[in-house]
Design a protein around this motif. Structure first.
Motif, PDB file in Angstrom:
ATOM      1  N   ASN A 116     -34.612  21.315   8.137  1.00  0.00           N
ATOM      2  CA  ASN A 116     -34.604  20.339   9.245  1.00  0.00           C
ATOM      3  C   ASN A 116     -35.001  18.953   8.761  1.00  0.00           C
ATOM      4  OD1 ASN A 116     -37.164  21.451   8.813  1.00  0.00           O
ATOM      5  ND2 ASN A 116     -37.852  21.045  10.898  1.00  0.00           N
ATOM      6  N   HIS A 117     -35.998  18.856   7.869  1.00  0.00           N
ATOM      7  CA  HIS A 117     -36.417  17.558   7.342  1.00  0.00           C
ATOM      8  C   HIS A 117     -35.326  16.951   6.454  1.00  0.00           C
ATOM      9  CE1 HIS A 117     -40.857  18.957   7.786  1.00  0.00           C
ATOM     10  NE2 HIS A 117     -40.385  18.453   8.907  1.00  0.00           N
ATOM     11  N   THR A 118     -34.728  17.790   5.612  1.00  0.00           N
ATOM     12  CA  THR A 118     -33.686  17.303   4.696  1.00  0.00           C
ATOM     13  C   THR A 118     -32.509  16.744   5.487  1.00  0.00           C
ATOM     14  OG1 THR A 118     -34.350  18.929   3.035  1.00  0.00           O
ATOM     15  CG2 THR A 118     -32.140  17.998   2.808  1.00  0.00           C
ATOM     16  N   ILE A 119     -32.050  17.509   6.487  1.00  0.00           N
ATOM     17  CA  ILE A 119     -30.872  17.083   7.259  1.00  0.00           C
ATOM     18  C   ILE A 119     -31.207  15.851   8.103  1.00  0.00           C
ATOM     19  CG2 ILE A 119     -29.317  17.790   9.136  1.00  0.00           C
ATOM     20  CD1 ILE A 119     -29.417  20.635   7.799  1.00  0.00           C
ATOM     21  N   ASP A 120     -32.385  15.816   8.671  1.00  0.00           N
ATOM     22  CA  ASP A 120     -32.820  14.643   9.446  1.00  0.00           C
ATOM     23  C   ASP A 120     -32.832  13.397   8.553  1.00  0.00           C
ATOM     24  OD1 ASP A 120     -33.808  13.069  11.405  1.00  0.00           O
ATOM     25  OD2 ASP A 120     -35.661  14.189  11.741  1.00  0.00           O
ATOM     26  N   ALA A 121     -33.364  13.543   7.340  1.00  0.00           N
ATOM     27  CA  ALA A 121     -33.422  12.400   6.410  1.00  0.00           C
ATOM     28  C   ALA A 121     -32.016  11.963   6.006  1.00  0.00           C
ATOM     29  CB  ALA A 121     -34.236  12.789   5.172  1.00  0.00           C
ATOM     30  N   ILE A 122     -31.147  12.925   5.723  1.00  0.00           N
ATOM     31  CA  ILE A 122     -29.767  12.571   5.342  1.00  0.00           C
ATOM     32  C   ILE A 122     -29.102  11.808   6.486  1.00  0.00           C
ATOM     33  CG2 ILE A 122     -27.467  13.500   4.837  1.00  0.00           C
ATOM     34  CD1 ILE A 122     -28.847  15.715   3.232  1.00  0.00           C
ATOM     35  N   GLN A 123     -29.307  12.279   7.718  1.00  0.00           N
ATOM     36  CA  GLN A 123     -28.690  11.587   8.861  1.00  0.00           C
ATOM     37  C   GLN A 123     -29.213  10.151   8.974  1.00  0.00           C
ATOM     38  OE1 GLN A 123     -26.094  12.764  10.852  1.00  0.00           O
ATOM     39  NE2 GLN A 123     -26.118  10.583  11.327  1.00  0.00           N
ATOM     40  N   GLN A 124     -30.506   9.964   8.768  1.00  0.00           N
ATOM     41  CA  GLN A 124     -31.062   8.602   8.844  1.00  0.00           C
ATOM     42  C   GLN A 124     -30.510   7.717   7.728  1.00  0.00           C
ATOM     43  OE1 GLN A 124     -35.354   8.271   9.699  1.00  0.00           O
ATOM     44  NE2 GLN A 124     -35.298  10.432  10.203  1.00  0.00           N
ATOM     45  N   ILE A 125     -30.279   8.298   6.560  1.00  0.00           N
ATOM     46  CA  ILE A 125     -29.682   7.515   5.461  1.00  0.00           C
ATOM     47  C   ILE A 125     -28.216   7.200   5.781  1.00  0.00           C
ATOM     48  CG2 ILE A 125     -29.032   7.569   3.017  1.00  0.00           C
ATOM     49  CD1 ILE A 125     -31.653   9.236   2.596  1.00  0.00           C
ATOM     50  N   ILE A 126     -27.502   8.182   6.325  1.00  0.00           N
ATOM     51  CA  ILE A 126     -26.108   7.939   6.731  1.00  0.00           C
ATOM     52  C   ILE A 126     -26.042   6.768   7.710  1.00  0.00           C
ATOM     53  CG2 ILE A 126     -24.341   8.925   8.277  1.00  0.00           C
ATOM     54  CD1 ILE A 126     -24.460  11.475   6.636  1.00  0.00           C
ATOM     55  N   ASP A 127     -26.991   6.694   8.627  1.00  0.00           N
ATOM     56  CA  ASP A 127     -27.001   5.612   9.629  1.00  0.00           C
ATOM     57  C   ASP A 127     -27.213   4.241   8.971  1.00  0.00           C
ATOM     58  OD1 ASP A 127     -26.680   7.511  11.584  1.00  0.00           O
ATOM     59  OD2 ASP A 127     -28.807   7.581  12.135  1.00  0.00           O
ATOM     60  N   ARG A 128     -27.706   4.221   7.730  1.00  0.00           N
ATOM     61  CA  ARG A 128     -28.001   2.970   7.026  1.00  0.00           C
ATOM     62  C   ARG A 128     -27.137   2.792   5.770  1.00  0.00           C
ATOM     63  NH1 ARG A 128     -32.049   5.051   9.664  1.00  0.00           N
ATOM     64  NH2 ARG A 128     -33.705   3.730  10.534  1.00  0.00           N
ATOM     65  N   LEU A 129     -26.176   3.688   5.558  1.00  0.00           N
ATOM     66  CA  LEU A 129     -25.424   3.703   4.298  1.00  0.00           C
ATOM     67  C   LEU A 129     -24.317   2.651   4.308  1.00  0.00           C
ATOM     68  CD1 LEU A 129     -25.493   5.489   1.716  1.00  0.00           C
ATOM     69  CD2 LEU A 129     -23.682   6.885   2.763  1.00  0.00           C
ATOM     70  N   LYS A 130     -24.233   1.878   3.221  1.00  0.00           N
ATOM     71  CA  LYS A 130     -23.182   0.857   3.183  1.00  0.00           C
ATOM     72  C   LYS A 130     -21.830   1.498   2.850  1.00  0.00           C
ATOM     73  CE  LYS A 130     -23.256  -0.990  -1.501  1.00  0.00           C
ATOM     74  NZ  LYS A 130     -23.625  -2.124  -2.363  1.00  0.00           N
ATOM     75  N   LEU A 131     -20.775   0.766   3.106  1.00  0.00           N
ATOM     76  CA  LEU A 131     -19.440   1.244   2.756  1.00  0.00           C
ATOM     77  C   LEU A 131     -19.379   1.431   1.243  1.00  0.00           C
ATOM     78  CD1 LEU A 131     -16.839   1.847   4.257  1.00  0.00           C
ATOM     79  CD2 LEU A 131     -16.108  -0.495   3.801  1.00  0.00           C
ATOM     80  N   GLY A 132     -18.912   2.564   0.790  1.00  0.00           N
ATOM     81  CA  GLY A 132     -18.909   2.869  -0.647  1.00  0.00           C
ATOM     82  C   GLY A 132     -20.219   3.487  -1.118  1.00  0.00           C
TER      83      GLY A 132
END
Ligand code: SAM
Length: 193
Positions: A116-132
């Motif tokens: 749950n922590h890993t997936i939550d963190a990945i989602q938060q990074i996805i929300d901030r991830l630049k194109l490429g």
């Protein structure tokens, strides 16, 4: 010719990171990935390095001092609290992130990354991830709790929209004893159409 999983993970990150990028080590442990990220982004960039264990933060701090590295903010906190440390704004977009899942080698094997922590963190990074931008996970899953995390992570990554993300897995299928493998998520588009 076929790289082992850690060199492959580092190769992907080094291809994705531009000098000056904001990048994340979600599980800094003994600091090997932190050093790689620091070099990839350079003096103009910044690395946010997380770990929940004080021992890991200390080990990484020592490694960074030995290498005279100064572009890293060490954060003794869980990676699912990334939103408290990195704004969701244009100039704080993330160029790349790495997760090295499992337990700290040579330490308490009961302290492991959790689905749950890993997936939550990945989602938060996805929300901030630049194109490429790129997220790379090195998935160790031979320990108790590892299979549950691997299965949950694969289920999560498989449902990411293929119009926006390229998602791959890479690993050796003829090795014994649950060999680690890599999952990589590349943001290829901002648009659904
Ligand atoms: N990347 C490290 C290196 O280069 O040495 C190895 C990382 S080790 C396999 C996994 C690390 O994840 C451990 O140090 C553990 O303390 C950390 N960890 C576990 N749960 C975490 C969480 N929720 N947030 C941040 N770090 C976590």
């Amino acid at each position: 010719m076929l790289k082992r999983v850690i060199p492959f993970a580092h190769h992907l990150i080094e291809q994705a990171v531009q000098p000056g990028d904001c990048v994340v080590d979600a599980t800094c442990g003994n600091g090997h990935d932190t050093v790689m990220l620091s070099r990839a982004t350079g003096d103009l960039g910044k690395v946010y390095a997380f770990d929940i264990q004080a021992e890991a933060i200390e080990n990484t701090k020592k490694r960074l001092a030995d290498e005279s590295i100064t572009n890293v903010e060490l954060i003794h906190d869980s990676h699912d609290r990334i939103g408290y440390y990195i704004d969701q704004t244009e100039n704080q977009q993330i160029g790349a992130a790495i997760f090295n899942l499992g337990y700290l080698p040579g330490s308490d094997k009961s302290v492991i990354t959790k689905p749950n922590h890993t997936i939550d963190a990945i989602q938060q990074i996805i929300d901030r991830l630049k194109l490429g931008g790129l997220i790379v996970c090195v998935v160790y899953h031979g320990h108790p709790g590892g299979k549950e995390e691997k299965d949950a992570l694969l289920e999560y990554v498989k449902q990411l929209d293929q119009k926006i993300f390229n998602c791959i897995s890479y690993g050796f299928i003829n090795q014994k004893n649950n060999p680690p493998f890599v999952i990589a998520i590349e943001k290829k588009s901002d648009r659904l159409n």
